[in-house]
Write a protein that holds these residues in place. Structure first.
Motif, PDB file in Angstrom:
ATOM      1  N   TRP A  53       0.831  -1.205   0.000  1.00  0.00           N
ATOM      2  CA  TRP A  53       0.000   0.000   0.000  1.00  0.00           C
ATOM      3  C   TRP A  53       0.870   1.262   0.000  1.00  0.00           C
ATOM      4  O   TRP A  53       0.567   2.238  -0.698  1.00  0.00           O
ATOM      5  CB  TRP A  53      -0.936  -0.005   1.198  1.00  0.00           C
ATOM      6  CG  TRP A  53      -1.695   1.289   1.348  1.00  0.00           C
ATOM      7  CD1 TRP A  53      -1.502   2.259   2.278  1.00  0.00           C
ATOM      8  CD2 TRP A  53      -2.759   1.738   0.507  1.00  0.00           C
ATOM      9  NE1 TRP A  53      -2.379   3.293   2.085  1.00  0.00           N
ATOM     10  CE2 TRP A  53      -3.163   3.000   0.998  1.00  0.00           C
ATOM     11  CE3 TRP A  53      -3.410   1.207  -0.602  1.00  0.00           C
ATOM     12  CZ2 TRP A  53      -4.188   3.738   0.414  1.00  0.00           C
ATOM     13  CZ3 TRP A  53      -4.427   1.945  -1.200  1.00  0.00           C
ATOM     14  CH2 TRP A  53      -4.814   3.187  -0.688  1.00  0.00           C
ATOM     15  N   LEU A  54       1.959   1.237   0.757  1.00  0.00           N
ATOM     16  CA  LEU A  54       2.851   2.396   0.805  1.00  0.00           C
ATOM     17  C   LEU A  54       3.480   2.664  -0.566  1.00  0.00           C
ATOM     18  O   LEU A  54       3.525   3.809  -1.023  1.00  0.00           O
ATOM     19  CB  LEU A  54       3.951   2.169   1.850  1.00  0.00           C
ATOM     20  CG  LEU A  54       3.514   2.208   3.322  1.00  0.00           C
ATOM     21  CD1 LEU A  54       4.674   1.812   4.234  1.00  0.00           C
ATOM     22  CD2 LEU A  54       2.986   3.589   3.697  1.00  0.00           C
ATOM     23  N   ILE A  55       3.963   1.603  -1.210  1.00  0.00           N
ATOM     24  CA  ILE A  55       4.565   1.765  -2.536  1.00  0.00           C
ATOM     25  C   ILE A  55       3.512   2.199  -3.546  1.00  0.00           C
ATOM     26  O   ILE A  55       3.749   3.099  -4.369  1.00  0.00           O
ATOM     27  CB  ILE A  55       5.229   0.453  -2.992  1.00  0.00           C
ATOM     28  CG1 ILE A  55       6.357   0.047  -2.041  1.00  0.00           C
ATOM     29  CG2 ILE A  55       5.756   0.589  -4.417  1.00  0.00           C
ATOM     30  CD1 ILE A  55       7.499   1.042  -1.990  1.00  0.00           C
ATOM     31  N   PHE A  56       2.340   1.576  -3.496  1.00  0.00           N
ATOM     32  CA  PHE A  56       1.253   1.942  -4.415  1.00  0.00           C
ATOM     33  C   PHE A  56       0.869   3.407  -4.234  1.00  0.00           C
ATOM     34  O   PHE A  56       0.710   4.144  -5.232  1.00  0.00           O
ATOM     35  CB  PHE A  56       0.041   1.047  -4.170  1.00  0.00           C
ATOM     36  CG  PHE A  56      -1.216   1.545  -4.851  1.00  0.00           C
ATOM     37  CD1 PHE A  56      -1.408   1.348  -6.204  1.00  0.00           C
ATOM     38  CD2 PHE A  56      -2.189   2.208  -4.121  1.00  0.00           C
ATOM     39  CE1 PHE A  56      -2.562   1.827  -6.835  1.00  0.00           C
ATOM     40  CE2 PHE A  56      -3.347   2.682  -4.739  1.00  0.00           C
ATOM     41  CZ  PHE A  56      -3.528   2.482  -6.098  1.00  0.00           C
ATOM     42  N   SER A  57       0.712   3.856  -2.981  1.00  0.00           N
ATOM     43  CA  SER A  57       0.320   5.239  -2.722  1.00  0.00           C
ATOM     44  C   SER A  57       1.341   6.212  -3.282  1.00  0.00           C
ATOM     45  O   SER A  57       0.984   7.222  -3.908  1.00  0.00           O
ATOM     46  CB  SER A  57       0.155   5.466  -1.212  1.00  0.00           C
ATOM     47  OG  SER A  57      -0.837   4.619  -0.679  1.00  0.00           O
ATOM     48  N   ARG A  58       2.619   5.906  -3.060  1.00  0.00           N
ATOM     49  CA  ARG A  58       3.678   6.779  -3.564  1.00  0.00           C
ATOM     50  C   ARG A  58       3.677   6.828  -5.086  1.00  0.00           C
ATOM     51  O   ARG A  58       3.753   7.911  -5.685  1.00  0.00           O
ATOM     52  CB  ARG A  58       5.028   6.274  -3.045  1.00  0.00           C
ATOM     53  CG  ARG A  58       6.237   7.000  -3.609  1.00  0.00           C
ATOM     54  CD  ARG A  58       6.220   8.465  -3.283  1.00  0.00           C
ATOM     55  NE  ARG A  58       7.413   9.132  -3.793  1.00  0.00           N
ATOM     56  CZ  ARG A  58       7.535  10.452  -3.878  1.00  0.00           C
ATOM     57  NH1 ARG A  58       6.552  11.249  -3.481  1.00  0.00           N
ATOM     58  NH2 ARG A  58       8.657  10.980  -4.348  1.00  0.00           N
ATOM     59  N   GLN A  59       3.585   5.681  -5.719  1.00  0.00           N
ATOM     60  CA  GLN A  59       3.603   5.618  -7.177  1.00  0.00           C
ATOM     61  C   GLN A  59       2.371   6.286  -7.784  1.00  0.00           C
ATOM     62  O   GLN A  59       2.457   6.954  -8.822  1.00  0.00           O
ATOM     63  CB  GLN A  59       3.688   4.158  -7.651  1.00  0.00           C
ATOM     64  CG  GLN A  59       4.989   3.470  -7.309  1.00  0.00           C
ATOM     65  CD  GLN A  59       6.178   4.075  -8.033  1.00  0.00           C
ATOM     66  OE1 GLN A  59       6.086   4.420  -9.209  1.00  0.00           O
ATOM     67  NE2 GLN A  59       7.305   4.198  -7.338  1.00  0.00           N
TER      68      GLN A  59
ATOM     69  N   VAL B  77       8.936  -7.856  -2.355  1.00  0.00           N
ATOM     70  CA  VAL B  77       7.774  -8.193  -3.189  1.00  0.00           C
ATOM     71  C   VAL B  77       6.873  -6.975  -3.349  1.00  0.00           C
ATOM     72  O   VAL B  77       6.316  -6.724  -4.419  1.00  0.00           O
ATOM     73  CB  VAL B  77       6.988  -9.370  -2.583  1.00  0.00           C
ATOM     74  CG1 VAL B  77       5.738  -9.664  -3.404  1.00  0.00           C
ATOM     75  CG2 VAL B  77       7.869 -10.606  -2.484  1.00  0.00           C
ATOM     76  N   ALA B  78       6.744  -6.184  -2.290  1.00  0.00           N
ATOM     77  CA  ALA B  78       5.901  -4.987  -2.332  1.00  0.00           C
ATOM     78  C   ALA B  78       6.421  -3.962  -3.324  1.00  0.00           C
ATOM     79  O   ALA B  78       5.647  -3.192  -3.896  1.00  0.00           O
ATOM     80  CB  ALA B  78       5.800  -4.365  -0.949  1.00  0.00           C
TER      81      ALA B  78
ATOM     82  N   ARG C 266       3.931  -1.072  -7.562  1.00  0.00           N
ATOM     83  CA  ARG C 266       4.017  -0.469  -8.896  1.00  0.00           C
ATOM     84  C   ARG C 266       3.015  -1.105  -9.854  1.00  0.00           C
ATOM     85  O   ARG C 266       2.346  -0.407 -10.632  1.00  0.00           O
ATOM     86  CB  ARG C 266       5.440  -0.626  -9.443  1.00  0.00           C
ATOM     87  CG  ARG C 266       6.467   0.257  -8.758  1.00  0.00           C
ATOM     88  CD  ARG C 266       7.881  -0.054  -9.243  1.00  0.00           C
ATOM     89  NE  ARG C 266       8.853   0.937  -8.800  1.00  0.00           N
ATOM     90  CZ  ARG C 266       9.403   0.955  -7.587  1.00  0.00           C
ATOM     91  NH1 ARG C 266       9.081   0.011  -6.701  1.00  0.00           N
ATOM     92  NH2 ARG C 266      10.272   1.905  -7.260  1.00  0.00           N
ATOM     93  N   SER C 267       2.910  -2.413  -9.815  1.00  0.00           N
ATOM     94  CA  SER C 267       2.010  -3.106 -10.739  1.00  0.00           C
ATOM     95  C   SER C 267       0.546  -2.780 -10.457  1.00  0.00           C
ATOM     96  O   SER C 267      -0.262  -2.653 -11.384  1.00  0.00           O
ATOM     97  CB  SER C 267       2.237  -4.622 -10.661  1.00  0.00           C
ATOM     98  OG  SER C 267       3.506  -4.970 -11.173  1.00  0.00           O
ATOM     99  N   LEU C 268       0.191  -2.640  -9.173  1.00  0.00           N
ATOM    100  CA  LEU C 268      -1.190  -2.291  -8.831  1.00  0.00           C
ATOM    101  C   LEU C 268      -1.535  -0.889  -9.297  1.00  0.00           C
ATOM    102  O   LEU C 268      -2.669  -0.605  -9.672  1.00  0.00           O
ATOM    103  CB  LEU C 268      -1.419  -2.435  -7.330  1.00  0.00           C
ATOM    104  CG  LEU C 268      -1.446  -3.880  -6.811  1.00  0.00           C
ATOM    105  CD1 LEU C 268      -1.638  -3.896  -5.301  1.00  0.00           C
ATOM    106  CD2 LEU C 268      -2.542  -4.690  -7.493  1.00  0.00           C
TER     107      LEU C 268
END
Length: 251
Positions: free
Chosen positions: A8-14, A99-100, A105-107
């Motif tokens: 979620w953290l990586i997705f939010s940033r991206q 993995v995150a 990024r993919s999400l």
């Protein structure tokens, strides 16, 4: 769990980065819109369709699969820019799940695709496209899996080649036969027998047939669950391979 929080953290940033510079999102939707307005009307006589609705019922699902494949396959270029800027290198000192780094990024790519898919579907309705909401939602799930599959492959390959000069010709070489044997723009029922036989080895050909069946309201069709099984299996393999590539890159 930690992996969900990190994802979620990586997705939010991206996703924030995408919203700050939505140029690629806009560019990604322009070409499909051109196809929708300028190419789809030619299909009515080509397919022998009686109405525009019949032509768009065939064309729109193929267009969405094309958007999912090509929109996700070229996301690796952004990762190469991050590699060059040292973003991935700095991830070594963080406790974030490796993995995150991939899934976040993919999400983001999946959400971007779904936004574009909804927009294309809505724009096609005035031309006669008629869909069942439940079936279309299932089609969007399949499209999301295709995006996740292609995005993971693109990131994994980008981590291997680490150069736009190598990534571009590689992806173009792979994507062209995929496009031509998947029946994306025209259904393969119009193709000669040998080409239909070749297309059976293209998993995206099954995906196109599955999405078309769902847009036609045939959720119970065998091709739907067959295409789902194929795409789910390939997506799992692609995510596993790409996640290992991320883990090795930031270890």
């Amino acid at each position: 769990m930690k992996i969900f929080r990190d994802t979620w953290l990586i997705f939010s940033r991206q996703f924030q980065l995408l919203l700050r510079n939505p140029v690629w999102l806009i560019v990604g939707i322009v070409q499909p819109v051109f196809y929708l307005f300028l190419f789809a009307p030619l299909l009515k006589p080509a397919l022998g369709a009686q109405t525009n609705a019949e032509a768009y019922q065939v064309f729109v699902p193929g267009l969405l699969v094309m958007l999912a494949i090509f929109g996700a396959l070229f996301t690796g270029f952004g990762l190469i820019a991050e590699l060059r800027a040292g973003v991935i290198e700095r991830s070594r000192v963080t406790p974030v799940s490796r993995v995150a780094l991939l899934l976040g990024r993919s999400l983001r790519d999946v959400v971007s695709l779904l936004f574009q898919a909804v927009l294309i579907t809505v724009l096609a309705i005035p031309f006669g496209l008629s869909v069942n909401i439940g079936d279309v939602l299932l089609a969007y799930i399949l499209l999301g899996l295709i995006t996740l599959l292609c995005s993971a492959v693109s990131y994994g390959v980008a981590l291997k080649v680490r150069s736009e000069d190598a990534l571009a010709p590689l992806l173009n070489t792979v994507s062209q036969p995929v496009l031509l044997t998947a029946g994306i723009l025209l259904p393969l029922t119009l193709a000669p027998v040998w080409l239909r036989n070749v297309s059976k080895w293209n998993p995206f050909s099954w995906a196109v047939d599955g999405v078309r069946a769902l847009f036609a309201g045939e959720a119970a069709s065998a091709v739907v669950w067959q295409s789902g099984l194929i795409i789910v299996g390939l997506t799992a393999l692609a995510v596993f391979w790409a996640a290992r590539s991320f883990a090795k890159s930031v270890r």
